[in-house]
Design a protein around this motif. Structure first.
Motif, PDB file in Angstrom:
ATOM      1  N   GLY A 365      32.908  19.484  65.003  1.00 32.22           N
ATOM      2  CA  GLY A 365      33.566  18.395  65.090  1.00 32.22           C
ATOM      3  C   GLY A 365      34.093  17.612  64.028  1.00 32.22           C
ATOM      4  N   SER A 366      33.614  16.682  63.653  1.00 29.05           N
ATOM      5  CA  SER A 366      33.717  15.402  62.471  1.00 29.05           C
ATOM      6  C   SER A 366      33.115  15.745  61.433  1.00 29.05           C
ATOM      7  CB  SER A 366      34.562  14.297  63.129  1.00 29.05           C
ATOM      8  OG  SER A 366      33.059  13.803  63.437  1.00 29.05           O
ATOM      9  N   ALA A 367      31.845  15.902  61.732  1.00 30.82           N
ATOM     10  CA  ALA A 367      30.856  15.973  61.244  1.00 30.82           C
ATOM     11  C   ALA A 367      31.041  16.923  59.869  1.00 30.82           C
ATOM     12  CB  ALA A 367      29.510  15.973  62.095  1.00 30.82           C
ATOM     13  N   ALA A 368      30.797  18.136  60.564  1.00 31.87           N
ATOM     14  CA  ALA A 368      31.425  19.066  59.153  1.00 31.87           C
ATOM     15  C   ALA A 368      32.870  19.050  58.975  1.00 31.87           C
ATOM     16  CB  ALA A 368      31.993  20.401  60.991  1.00 31.87           C
ATOM     17  N   THR A 369      33.935  18.327  59.364  1.00 35.13           N
ATOM     18  CA  THR A 369      35.224  18.693  58.876  1.00 35.13           C
ATOM     19  C   THR A 369      34.792  17.173  57.747  1.00 35.13           C
ATOM     20  OG1 THR A 369      36.496  18.750  60.731  1.00 35.13           O
ATOM     21  CG2 THR A 369      37.686  17.540  58.678  1.00 35.13           C
ATOM     22  N   GLU A 370      33.555  16.376  57.747  1.00 37.24           N
ATOM     23  CA  GLU A 370      33.459  16.156  56.754  1.00 37.24           C
ATOM     24  C   GLU A 370      33.045  16.589  55.577  1.00 37.24           C
ATOM     25  OE1 GLU A 370      31.443  12.458  58.787  1.00 37.24           O
ATOM     26  OE2 GLU A 370      33.775  11.626  59.630  1.00 37.24           O
ATOM     27  N   ALA A 371      31.907  17.144  56.098  1.00 34.55           N
ATOM     28  CA  ALA A 371      31.016  17.591  55.189  1.00 34.55           C
ATOM     29  C   ALA A 371      32.238  18.702  54.171  1.00 34.55           C
ATOM     30  CB  ALA A 371      30.046  18.715  55.939  1.00 34.55           C
ATOM     31  N   TYR A 372      32.623  19.685  54.747  1.00 30.31           N
ATOM     32  CA  TYR A 372      33.717  20.531  54.238  1.00 30.31           C
ATOM     33  C   TYR A 372      34.661  20.078  53.234  1.00 30.31           C
ATOM     34  CZ  TYR A 372      37.564  24.056  54.200  1.00 30.31           C
ATOM     35  OH  TYR A 372      38.097  24.949  53.773  1.00 30.31           O
ATOM     36  N   LEU A 373      35.298  18.487  53.398  1.00 28.97           N
ATOM     37  CA  LEU A 373      35.883  17.904  52.746  1.00 28.97           C
ATOM     38  C   LEU A 373      35.228  17.128  51.404  1.00 28.97           C
ATOM     39  CD1 LEU A 373      38.355  15.980  55.323  1.00 28.97           C
ATOM     40  CD2 LEU A 373      39.100  18.174  53.765  1.00 28.97           C
ATOM     41  N   ALA A 374      34.291  17.180  52.201  1.00 28.58           N
ATOM     42  CA  ALA A 374      33.251  16.402  50.454  1.00 28.58           C
ATOM     43  C   ALA A 374      33.042  17.112  49.488  1.00 28.58           C
ATOM     44  CB  ALA A 374      31.827  16.290  51.549  1.00 28.58           C
ATOM     45  N   VAL A 375      33.318  18.513  49.577  1.00 26.32           N
ATOM     46  CA  VAL A 375      33.402  20.316  48.478  1.00 26.32           C
ATOM     47  C   VAL A 375      35.080  19.771  48.131  1.00 26.32           C
ATOM     48  CG1 VAL A 375      32.585  22.040  48.369  1.00 26.32           C
ATOM     49  CG2 VAL A 375      31.565  20.504  49.607  1.00 26.32           C
ATOM     50  N   LYS A 376      35.960  19.425  48.879  1.00 26.65           N
ATOM     51  CA  LYS A 376      37.103  19.943  48.532  1.00 26.65           C
ATOM     52  C   LYS A 376      38.105  18.922  47.411  1.00 26.65           C
ATOM     53  CE  LYS A 376      40.209  21.548  51.799  1.00 26.65           C
ATOM     54  NZ  LYS A 376      40.862  22.909  53.029  1.00 26.65           N
TER      55      LYS A 376
END
Length: 392
Positions: A365-376
């Motif tokens: 969910g949103s936790a996965a998306t936030e972690a992914y975007l934190a790198v990108k």
């Protein structure tokens, strides 16, 4: 309501699929049945056909002799156009009446043999195509309808090609074998449709799973174009342009199996004006996302946007509605084109995406998306000045 188009070539097995869907609760609007209804004795349809093709198309009881009509209507493109010009408007009118009478929460399956030929996919929320090889279809037409193989081939060749049907299909059902083999395919389709209808009705998006990159899929481009066609139909003049953006628009780049589409509008008022039309076809607004991350040296106000997501659980889509000329709108296009043109940039971005995937591992969910975007996102900030600006 959820409107599904069902099509396939003659003998492919649409009737079997429609029966299985009706058994599960679908409301069927069968164009073939309506085509028979609108040319019953005494109807304006039959009168028009007799005027166009002559009284020899009637049997001894004054009913339409379909083989006799086919012998005249399928001999040329002009004759077939005459037939379609008479029957299609009448069938469309009757289908609209049945559609209006269906419950608001219905899953309506519109069985339309010439859906692809008439470009109707843009008017429907999903297109299901039943596929079977030509020799299988010819055999079925001879066995079950008494149509001679040569006549069957003439009719089949007058319809869309298999390649055209595949390009139009959101879902392909394989009906080359025993009809029993369709059961699990239709069961899986029905599960998808039930969820799609629920999220369409409640104006919500299905939950997203973990961040997982997959290899580039050539089918992404065709899927994006089908979606763009539907978006263009409802957005109308509000759409200055609609583009496939993001990683799935870059051939050869690993990506999440999520299509990113950008709808460019004149201003945010225009973006808000299309909110309900988009939701009505299965793209509800995601209210908690209202901006991209502003890049250094730019006006944060010009990174605002609206985001919609697809209600269909079988095809994840992020729809970014951005203002024409604002930096976020331009960057989405420039970044895509840069990656397409620059192999080193693609390789760098792929490495960043893999790092983001690793950081998001185990999350959903949103936790996965936030972690992914934190790198990108920091990498986006870094490359923003280096991405070539293009004239649009």
């Amino acid at each position: 309501m959820l409107r599904i188009g069902l099509t396939g070539g003659m003998g492919a097995g649409k009737s079997t699929v429609s029966r299985l869907l009706v058994e599960r609760g679908a409301v069927l609007i069968d164009s073939d049945a309506l085509a028979r209804e609108v040319v019953e004795p005494g109807t304006e349809g039959l009168i028009a056909l007799v005027e166009a093709f002559g009284p020899d198309i009637l049997d001894a009881d004054g009913r339409l002799d379909r083989p006799a009509l086919a012998a005249r209507a399928f001999v040329s493109d002009e004759a077939r156009a005459t037939l379609n010009g008479i029957t299609h408007p009448l069938v469309g009118k009757r289908a609209a009446e049945l559609l209006d009478a269906a419950p608001a929460d219905a899953i309506v399956v519109q069985d339309v043999p010439l859906l692809v030929e008439n470009g109707m996919g843009v008017l429907l929320q999903l297109v299901v195509v039943v596929m079977a090889e030509v020799d299988v279809r010819v055999h079925r037409l001879e066995q079950f309808r008494g149509i001679a193989p040569a006549d069957a081939l003439v009719r089949i060749n007058a319809q869309a090609t298999d390649e055209q049907r595949r390009a139009a299909a959101d879902v392909l059902l394989d009906n080359n074998g025993d009809p029993a083999a369709l059961e699990p395919q239709v069961a899986a389709l029905w599960e998808r449709l039930v969820s799609f209808e629920e999220h369409l009705r409640t104006r919500t998006r299905p939950p997203r799973g973990p961040v997982r990159l997959v290899e580039s899929d050539p089918g992404w481009a065709e899927a994006a174009q089908r979606i763009i066609g539907r978006l263009r139909t409802v957005a109308g003049a509000a759409a200055r342009r609609i583009d496939h953006i993001g990683s799935t628009a870059v051939p050869g780049l690993p990506a999440k199996d999520v299509l990113d589409i950008q709808l460019t509008v004149a201003d945010l008022d225009a973006a808000d004006a299309v909110r309900e039309p988009l939701a009505a076809i299965g793209f509800p607004r995601v209210p908690d996302i209202t901006t991209d991350r502003p890049k250094p040296g730019t006006d944060p106000a010009e990174w605002r946007k609206r985001v919609h997501a697809n209600a269909d659980p079988g095809r994840a889509v992020n729809l970014h509605v951005r203002v024409d000329g604002w930096p976020g709108q331009r960057f989405a296009l420039d970044f895509r084109d840069w990656l397409c043109d620059d192999a080193d940039a693609r390789a760098d971005y792929a490495a960043v995406k893999r790092a983001g995937e690793a950081k998001a591992a185990g999350l959903t969910g949103s936790a996965a998306t936030e972690a992914y975007l934190a790198v990108k996102e920091p990498w986006f900030d870094e490359v923003y000045p280096r991405v070539p600006r293009r004239q649009r």
